[in-house]
Design a protein around this motif. Sequence first.
Motif, PDB file in Angstrom:
ATOM      1  N   ASP A 116      60.487 -22.921 -61.194  1.00  0.00           N
ATOM      2  CA  ASP A 116      60.856 -22.455 -59.844  1.00  0.00           C
ATOM      3  C   ASP A 116      62.167 -23.077 -59.381  1.00  0.00           C
ATOM      4  O   ASP A 116      62.994 -22.421 -58.753  1.00  0.00           O
ATOM      5  CB  ASP A 116      59.760 -22.817 -58.840  1.00  0.00           C
ATOM      6  CG  ASP A 116      58.740 -21.700 -58.693  1.00  0.00           C
ATOM      7  OD1 ASP A 116      58.891 -20.678 -59.393  1.00  0.00           O
ATOM      8  OD2 ASP A 116      57.809 -21.860 -57.891  1.00  0.00           O
ATOM      9  N   LEU A 117      62.316 -24.360 -59.707  1.00  0.00           N
ATOM     10  CA  LEU A 117      63.518 -25.076 -59.289  1.00  0.00           C
ATOM     11  C   LEU A 117      64.762 -24.446 -59.905  1.00  0.00           C
ATOM     12  O   LEU A 117      65.740 -24.126 -59.200  1.00  0.00           O
ATOM     13  CB  LEU A 117      63.385 -26.542 -59.726  1.00  0.00           C
ATOM     14  CG  LEU A 117      64.358 -27.552 -59.156  1.00  0.00           C
ATOM     15  CD1 LEU A 117      64.275 -27.570 -57.634  1.00  0.00           C
ATOM     16  CD2 LEU A 117      64.025 -28.951 -59.686  1.00  0.00           C
ATOM     17  N   PHE A 118      64.714 -24.221 -61.216  1.00  0.00           N
ATOM     18  CA  PHE A 118      65.886 -23.641 -61.881  1.00  0.00           C
ATOM     19  C   PHE A 118      66.105 -22.185 -61.468  1.00  0.00           C
ATOM     20  O   PHE A 118      67.237 -21.722 -61.389  1.00  0.00           O
ATOM     21  CB  PHE A 118      65.770 -23.782 -63.406  1.00  0.00           C
ATOM     22  CG  PHE A 118      66.186 -25.157 -63.869  1.00  0.00           C
ATOM     23  CD1 PHE A 118      67.534 -25.439 -64.071  1.00  0.00           C
ATOM     24  CD2 PHE A 118      65.263 -26.168 -64.051  1.00  0.00           C
ATOM     25  CE1 PHE A 118      67.944 -26.711 -64.462  1.00  0.00           C
ATOM     26  CE2 PHE A 118      65.658 -27.441 -64.433  1.00  0.00           C
ATOM     27  CZ  PHE A 118      67.003 -27.714 -64.638  1.00  0.00           C
ATOM     28  N   GLN A 119      65.025 -21.505 -61.159  1.00  0.00           N
ATOM     29  CA  GLN A 119      65.143 -20.129 -60.665  1.00  0.00           C
ATOM     30  C   GLN A 119      65.908 -20.135 -59.329  1.00  0.00           C
ATOM     31  O   GLN A 119      66.852 -19.364 -59.129  1.00  0.00           O
ATOM     32  CB  GLN A 119      63.725 -19.552 -60.484  1.00  0.00           C
ATOM     33  CG  GLN A 119      63.663 -18.152 -59.908  1.00  0.00           C
ATOM     34  CD  GLN A 119      64.217 -17.113 -60.883  1.00  0.00           C
ATOM     35  OE1 GLN A 119      64.072 -17.284 -62.093  1.00  0.00           O
ATOM     36  NE2 GLN A 119      64.866 -16.089 -60.376  1.00  0.00           N
ATOM     37  N   SER A 120      65.515 -21.038 -58.431  1.00  0.00           N
ATOM     38  CA  SER A 120      66.175 -21.119 -57.117  1.00  0.00           C
ATOM     39  C   SER A 120      67.638 -21.495 -57.270  1.00  0.00           C
ATOM     40  O   SER A 120      68.502 -20.978 -56.564  1.00  0.00           O
ATOM     41  CB  SER A 120      65.512 -22.170 -56.228  1.00  0.00           C
ATOM     42  OG  SER A 120      64.190 -21.850 -56.043  1.00  0.00           O
ATOM     43  N   ILE A 121      67.914 -22.424 -58.211  1.00  0.00           N
ATOM     44  CA  ILE A 121      69.300 -22.853 -58.425  1.00  0.00           C
ATOM     45  C   ILE A 121      70.149 -21.678 -58.893  1.00  0.00           C
ATOM     46  O   ILE A 121      71.269 -21.471 -58.422  1.00  0.00           O
ATOM     47  CB  ILE A 121      69.345 -24.026 -59.434  1.00  0.00           C
ATOM     48  CG1 ILE A 121      68.768 -25.271 -58.764  1.00  0.00           C
ATOM     49  CG2 ILE A 121      70.760 -24.277 -59.940  1.00  0.00           C
ATOM     50  CD1 ILE A 121      68.583 -26.448 -59.681  1.00  0.00           C
ATOM     51  N   SER A 122      69.576 -20.887 -59.798  1.00  0.00           N
ATOM     52  CA  SER A 122      70.358 -19.752 -60.313  1.00  0.00           C
ATOM     53  C   SER A 122      70.613 -18.706 -59.219  1.00  0.00           C
ATOM     54  O   SER A 122      71.552 -17.929 -59.300  1.00  0.00           O
ATOM     55  CB  SER A 122      69.651 -19.120 -61.514  1.00  0.00           C
ATOM     56  OG  SER A 122      68.477 -18.494 -61.075  1.00  0.00           O
ATOM     57  N   SER A 126      76.337 -20.789 -54.784  1.00  0.00           N
ATOM     58  CA  SER A 126      77.355 -21.390 -53.918  1.00  0.00           C
ATOM     59  C   SER A 126      77.080 -22.875 -53.663  1.00  0.00           C
ATOM     60  O   SER A 126      77.913 -23.585 -53.105  1.00  0.00           O
ATOM     61  CB  SER A 126      77.414 -20.639 -52.595  1.00  0.00           C
ATOM     62  OG  SER A 126      76.138 -20.671 -52.011  1.00  0.00           O
ATOM     63  N   ILE A 127      75.892 -23.350 -54.040  1.00  0.00           N
ATOM     64  CA  ILE A 127      75.533 -24.760 -53.779  1.00  0.00           C
ATOM     65  C   ILE A 127      75.627 -25.552 -55.074  1.00  0.00           C
ATOM     66  O   ILE A 127      75.225 -25.063 -56.141  1.00  0.00           O
ATOM     67  CB  ILE A 127      74.103 -24.873 -53.203  1.00  0.00           C
ATOM     68  CG1 ILE A 127      73.939 -23.964 -51.983  1.00  0.00           C
ATOM     69  CG2 ILE A 127      73.761 -26.311 -52.839  1.00  0.00           C
ATOM     70  CD1 ILE A 127      72.510 -23.881 -51.470  1.00  0.00           C
ATOM     71  N   ASP A 128      76.159 -26.787 -54.976  1.00  0.00           N
ATOM     72  CA  ASP A 128      76.219 -27.678 -56.138  1.00  0.00           C
ATOM     73  C   ASP A 128      74.911 -28.460 -56.233  1.00  0.00           C
ATOM     74  O   ASP A 128      74.551 -29.155 -55.287  1.00  0.00           O
ATOM     75  CB  ASP A 128      77.357 -28.692 -55.947  1.00  0.00           C
ATOM     76  CG  ASP A 128      78.538 -28.306 -56.793  1.00  0.00           C
ATOM     77  OD1 ASP A 128      78.409 -27.339 -57.558  1.00  0.00           O
ATOM     78  OD2 ASP A 128      79.576 -28.980 -56.680  1.00  0.00           O
ATOM     79  N   PHE A 129      74.218 -28.357 -57.332  1.00  0.00           N
ATOM     80  CA  PHE A 129      72.967 -29.108 -57.489  1.00  0.00           C
ATOM     81  C   PHE A 129      73.147 -30.200 -58.534  1.00  0.00           C
ATOM     82  O   PHE A 129      73.903 -30.036 -59.482  1.00  0.00           O
ATOM     83  CB  PHE A 129      71.835 -28.176 -57.951  1.00  0.00           C
ATOM     84  CG  PHE A 129      71.375 -27.234 -56.894  1.00  0.00           C
ATOM     85  CD1 PHE A 129      70.394 -27.598 -55.984  1.00  0.00           C
ATOM     86  CD2 PHE A 129      71.925 -25.955 -56.794  1.00  0.00           C
ATOM     87  CE1 PHE A 129      69.968 -26.723 -55.005  1.00  0.00           C
ATOM     88  CE2 PHE A 129      71.501 -25.074 -55.822  1.00  0.00           C
ATOM     89  CZ  PHE A 129      70.518 -25.459 -54.920  1.00  0.00           C
ATOM     90  N   ASN A 130      72.477 -31.297 -58.332  1.00  0.00           N
ATOM     91  CA  ASN A 130      72.507 -32.390 -59.280  1.00  0.00           C
ATOM     92  C   ASN A 130      71.060 -32.776 -59.582  1.00  0.00           C
ATOM     93  O   ASN A 130      70.336 -33.193 -58.681  1.00  0.00           O
ATOM     94  CB  ASN A 130      73.257 -33.566 -58.628  1.00  0.00           C
ATOM     95  CG  ASN A 130      73.495 -34.688 -59.595  1.00  0.00           C
ATOM     96  OD1 ASN A 130      73.015 -34.641 -60.729  1.00  0.00           O
ATOM     97  ND2 ASN A 130      74.227 -35.690 -59.159  1.00  0.00           N
TER      98      ASN A 130
END
Length: 167
Positions: A116-122, A126-130
């Motif tokens: 779910d986390l990687f799905q949301s990131i994809s 426009s947001i930088d995730f670390n």
Amino acid sequence: MEEIPVRVAVRVRPLLCKEILHNHQVCVRLIPNTQQIIIGKDRIFTFDFVFGKNSTQDEVYSTCIKPLVASLIEGYNATVFAYGQTGSGKTYTIGGGHIASVAEDKKGIIPRAIQDLFQSISENSSIDFNIKVSYIEVYKEDLRDLLELETSIKDLHIREDEKGNTE
Ligand SMILES: Nc1ncnc2c1ncn2[C@@H]1O[C@H](COP(=O)(O)OP(=O)(O)OP(=O)(O)O)[C@@H](O)[C@H]1O
């Protein structure tokens, strides 16, 4: 999700084959349409969520964890932990076993949350995730790094900084 800092879910696991063979009896019952369980004859306990022996991994994840993963993306912190006596189903529910050999519908919380986390990131380009991951087993006083492939035992220590934060 409502703003309650700590929520507690109880999950009753089914009897294992060996328990059925040894004629063990179920001692926990759910009270239908409530978030309550009865232990023994009359000891009633109330929780935020109650899952019975036929509950699925998806049900547990979608009800309790998915909203937390969504709130992570909005910048909130979340902690999920399983507790209970040995053999009660912590590893099964949290999904800490050998993920590759587990059927899709039996996958627990960790693989579902990561997916779910990687799905949301994809979906939020426009947001930088670390993302940082650590996976450590704490057994009595010993710490084991479960991501360390070469040697399972590494000299790990729990440290506190001057503000009391644990590392
Ligand atoms: N909800 C469930 N449905 C079916 N089987 C389950 C469920 N929960 C646990 N089990 C089974 O019960 C057994 C014990 O579960 P598990 O290993 O997750 O317990 P544990 O709490 O992690 O134990 P320990 O503290 O000893 O590591 C396993 O064989 C697991 O597959």
